[in-house]
Design an enzyme around this catalytic site. Structure first.
Site, PDB file in Angstrom:
ATOM      1  N   ASP A   7       0.970  -1.268  -0.170  1.00  0.00           N
ATOM      2  CA  ASP A   7      -0.117   0.212  -0.657  1.00  0.00           C
ATOM      3  C   ASP A   7       1.327   1.418  -0.161  1.00  0.00           C
ATOM      4  O   ASP A   7       1.940   0.986   0.263  1.00  0.00           O
ATOM      5  CB  ASP A   7      -0.752   0.098   0.767  1.00  0.00           C
ATOM      6  N   SER A   8       0.349   2.468  -0.658  1.00  0.00           N
ATOM      7  CA  SER A   8       1.240   3.496  -0.277  1.00  0.00           C
ATOM      8  C   SER A   8       1.048   3.798   0.977  1.00  0.00           C
ATOM      9  O   SER A   8       2.802   4.504   1.005  1.00  0.00           O
ATOM     10  CB  SER A   8       0.742   5.051  -1.038  1.00  0.00           C
ATOM     11  N   GLY A  40      -3.865   7.101  -5.400  1.00  0.00           N
ATOM     12  CA  GLY A  40      -4.831   7.492  -5.387  1.00  0.00           C
ATOM     13  C   GLY A  40      -5.406   8.420  -6.321  1.00  0.00           C
ATOM     14  O   GLY A  40      -5.916   8.504  -7.465  1.00  0.00           O
ATOM     15  N   CYS A  70      -5.378  -2.174  -0.609  1.00  0.00           N
ATOM     16  CA  CYS A  70      -5.456  -0.965  -1.068  1.00  0.00           C
ATOM     17  C   CYS A  70      -6.323  -0.783  -1.800  1.00  0.00           C
ATOM     18  O   CYS A  70      -6.635  -1.962  -3.093  1.00  0.00           O
ATOM     19  CB  CYS A  70      -4.230  -0.021  -1.191  1.00  0.00           C
ATOM     20  N   THR A  72      -7.013   1.630  -3.915  1.00  0.00           N
ATOM     21  CA  THR A  72      -7.055   1.416  -5.442  1.00  0.00           C
ATOM     22  C   THR A  72      -5.761   0.755  -6.209  1.00  0.00           C
ATOM     23  O   THR A  72      -5.548   0.425  -7.584  1.00  0.00           O
ATOM     24  CB  THR A  72      -5.339   2.846  -5.409  1.00  0.00           C
ATOM     25  N   CYS A 177     -12.119   2.741   2.906  1.00  0.00           N
ATOM     26  CA  CYS A 177     -10.707   2.707   2.443  1.00  0.00           C
ATOM     27  C   CYS A 177     -10.279   2.218   3.267  1.00  0.00           C
ATOM     28  O   CYS A 177     -10.121   2.187   4.780  1.00  0.00           O
ATOM     29  CB  CYS A 177     -10.253   4.598   2.192  1.00  0.00           C
ATOM     30  N   THR A 178      -8.915   1.489   3.133  1.00  0.00           N
ATOM     31  CA  THR A 178      -8.925   0.942   4.163  1.00  0.00           C
ATOM     32  C   THR A 178      -7.586   1.492   4.926  1.00  0.00           C
ATOM     33  O   THR A 178      -7.080   1.183   6.513  1.00  0.00           O
ATOM     34  CB  THR A 178      -7.549  -0.059   2.989  1.00  0.00           C
TER      35      THR A 178
END
Length: 258
Positions: A7-8, A40, A70, A72, A177-178
């Site tokens: 994830d970012s 995103g 995530c 996105t 959203c996670t």
């Protein structure tokens, strides 16, 4: 066994913490991208290249299962990651918990980032699973970014704005959203009583455990948690320690507290 989560930012923490609880012997590789977060607003092609490259790096590090906790990454790159890694490496994606919410609720609010709220993907999920329900999409401007920074004031302001945009008669809220489960207590404190919260972390963790069991690696693992930040090995960001999930990942002895 090594399981990599990509994830970012800190959105992977709820899923990683649940994995830690369910299978404390797993070696977890947390692969974040703070230099380029959030993903995103980035072009789809950029996201695909970044996520695929990170997943390939995870396999080079020994990952036998890859998780994209995530929205996105899952919406944009899941099929590309599966194609790049082949059939031998299971890849687990994330889907907002609209289906389970619609199974029990008449009036639903979906809290998500502005990009996800405006996406055709979320629209399709609503049409597929909740067309018979009253659904309100709420763009939570700045909430994920504030969570990544550990910005208490920003988190409170973003939650307050989302609450104001949420109809007072909703039965349930889907955290789309996670990142958002990290501040679920703060969210609940600002909502009327009786609203049910839905998020995807438990379902993603459970699916990951199933795939781990299918792989059936002979190595049980040591419970080590390693962190990579934009391709460089490091440690959990200081902001992660604000959240109980971050503390859990820093202290395996506390796994039973989740």
């Amino acid at each position: 066994m090594i399981v990599a989560l990509i994830d970012s930012g800190l959105g992977m923490l709820p899923t990683a913490a649940r994995l830690r609880q369910a299978r404390p012997e797993l070696d977890l590789v947390l692969m974040m991208d703070p230099d380029n977060a959030p993903w995103g607003p980035k072009p789809d092609g950029w996201v695909v290249d970044r996520v695929v490259g990170t997943a390939q790096h995870a396999v080079e590090l020994g990952a036998e299962v890859v998780v994209l906790p995530c929205n996105t990454a899952s919406v944009t790159a899941l099929s590309h990651v599966r194609a790049a890694l082949g059939d031998t490496i299971p890849v687990v994606g994330t889907v907002p918990a609209i289906k389970p919410a619609a199974a029990v609720s008449d009036r639903i609010a979906i809290w998500a980032t502005a990009a996800t709220t405006a996406s055709a993907y979320q629209g399709r999920l609503i049409e597929q699973f909740a067309s018979h329900r009253t659904v309100t999409s709420v763009a939570c401007h700045g909430l994920a970014d504030s969570i990544d920074r550990g910005d208490v004031r920003g988190i409170g302001a973003a939650i307050a704005a989302a609450v104001a945009a949420t109809p007072t008669n909703v039965d349930s809220i889907v955290l789309g959203c996670t990142h958002y489960p990290l501040v679920s207590a703060e969210i609940v404190s600002q909502l009327p009583s009786g609203i049910t919260m839905f998020d995807s972390a438990e379902a993603v963790a459970n699916q990951t455990v199933r795939r781990v069991d299918e792989v059936g690696s002979s190595g049980s693992g040591t419970g080590r948690v390693s962190v990579w930040l934009s391709g460089i090995e490091g440690g959990l960001p200081a902001s992660a320690q604000r959240y109980r999930e971050g503390q859990l990942l820093l202290d395996g002895a506390g796994a039973h507290r989740l």
